[in-house]
Design an enzyme around this catalytic site. Structure first.
Site, short mmCIF file in Angstrom:
data_model
loop_
_atom_site.label_atom_id
_atom_site.label_comp_id
_atom_site.label_asym_id
_atom_site.label_seq_id
_atom_site.Cartn_x
_atom_site.Cartn_y
_atom_site.Cartn_z
N THR A 55 0.82 -1.21 0.00
CA THR A 55 0.00 0.00 0.00
C THR A 55 0.85 1.26 0.00
O THR A 55 1.96 1.27 0.54
CB THR A 55 -0.92 0.02 1.24
N TYR A 58 -2.12 0.40 9.83
CA TYR A 58 -2.32 -0.29 8.55
C TYR A 58 -1.06 -0.19 7.70
O TYR A 58 -0.52 -1.20 7.24
CB TYR A 58 -3.52 0.32 7.81
#
Length: 343
Positions: A117, A142
């Site tokens: 990501t 995250y």
């Protein structure tokens, strides 16, 4: 040989399975169906229900199928949720990636493509496309959990005959132009899906979190990439590894950002229907602007995006949302759908 797709019943995973089948690959899917759907997995793919951290199940999958590559798309992805439940994210995204890689190495599998990501970068200079050499300073669990997984893969590759590509996704959106797959998760947090639901009368409006960012209109800017272009990048990365390519990290984005209000206006424009926009404070863990420099993916893998247009991305998402609701509610009107959903 077969390709194992973890998370293959989910949004990106189901598109990935279709793309692999279209390319003539044999496909095996592993998914625990926490956010995915069994019906989203095409029949030609062999399906296993379970968790990527289950070493016994992985050993069985690798024994029963001639797998030569793993595309690891399973994971937890909601930034605010990661702030509230960080240990869950470190377990699901970091620890289980290590367990999956260990099982693959033990089975003699050399090729591994990992769903990473852009959140690994944290805050980046406004308006400056970020390259893979940028400092990685995630500002939420995250992003940190994905960065830790990348580091595990790097170290495993240095110690074993094992090569990987970590693709750092920017904001994935849209749906299969052929209408075979799309984002179907209830309560999804993806902005374009939420806006499409609002435009189709399936929700009362859209909440905009933060209007005081250092951007032209005060809302966050993101690089939106069509899901079909993203899965094509996976195919190219897999071909690169099969040719003997060395470990790499690569951005997947278009190099151009749109603000939250840009996206909402695009949905209203394409659907020709306004909806309510509500303003709220910033959410924890969000960043002002993140835009990709994807030169490396284009140069190393020969990746050439074909869906780089915001209105096209929105149109495919809207088409899928209509199709999804026809599947769920048949021919009911939007008002009836809302009533049905309340029972």
């Amino acid at each position: 040989m077969a390709v194992l797709v973890t998370g293959g019943a989910g949004y990106i995973g189901s598109h990935m399975v279709w793309a692999l089948l279209d390319a003539g690959e044999e496909v095996v899917v592993l998914d625990r169906l926490s956010t995915g759907f069994r019906w989203a997995v095409p029949d030609p793919a062999r399906f296993y229900l379970g968790d990527v951290g289950d070493r016994d199940l992985l050993a069985r999958i690798f024994a029963e199928n001639a797998v030569d590559a793993v595309l690891h798309l399973a994971g937890s992805i909601v930034v605010p949720q990661s702030v509230l439940h960080p240990l869950d994210y470190y377990d699901n995204n970091s620890a289980k990636t290590g367990q999956l890689a260990a099982a693959a190495i033990q089975a003699g599998i050399r090729h591994f493509v990992f769903s990473s990501t852009a959140a690994v970068y944290g805050e980046v200079p406004d308006g400056v496309p970020v390259t893979e050499s940028a400092v990685t300073l995630p500002n939420n669990p995250y992003g940190q959990s994905k960065l830790m997984a990348e580091q595990m893969l790097r170290d495993a590759s240095a110690a074993h005959d094992f090569r990987y590509v970590a693709l750092r996704y920017f904001n994935v959106a849209g749906a299969d132009p052929a209408g075979r797959a799309g984002l179907s998760t209830e309560g999804a947090t993806h902005l374009i899906k939420i806006a499409c639901e609002a435009a189709l009368g399936l929700r009362s409006g859209v909440d905009v979190y933060g209007t005081d960012y250092p951007t032209p209109d005060g809302t966050g800017i993101r690089d939106y990439i069509h899901v079909s272009d993203l899965v094509e990048a996976h195919l190219k990365a897999l071909a690169y590894l099969r040719r003997g390519g060395q470990p790499q990290v690569a951005n997947c984005g278009y190099g151009r950002g749109y603000s939250v209000l840009d996206v909402l206006n695009a949905v209203m424009r394409v659907e020709r229907r306004p909806f309510e926009v509500r303003y709220a404070p910033r959410r924890a863990g969000d960043t002002a602007s993140v835009v990709a420099d994807a030169t490396r993916a284009r140069r190393l893998f020969g990746w050439t995006p074909r869906h780089d247009d915001l209105d096209h991305i929105v149109a495919t998402a809207l088409r899928w949302e209509r199709q999804l609701n026809e599947r769920k509610f048949g021919g009911l009107t939007a008002i009836h759908r809302r009533l049905a959903a309340s029972f």
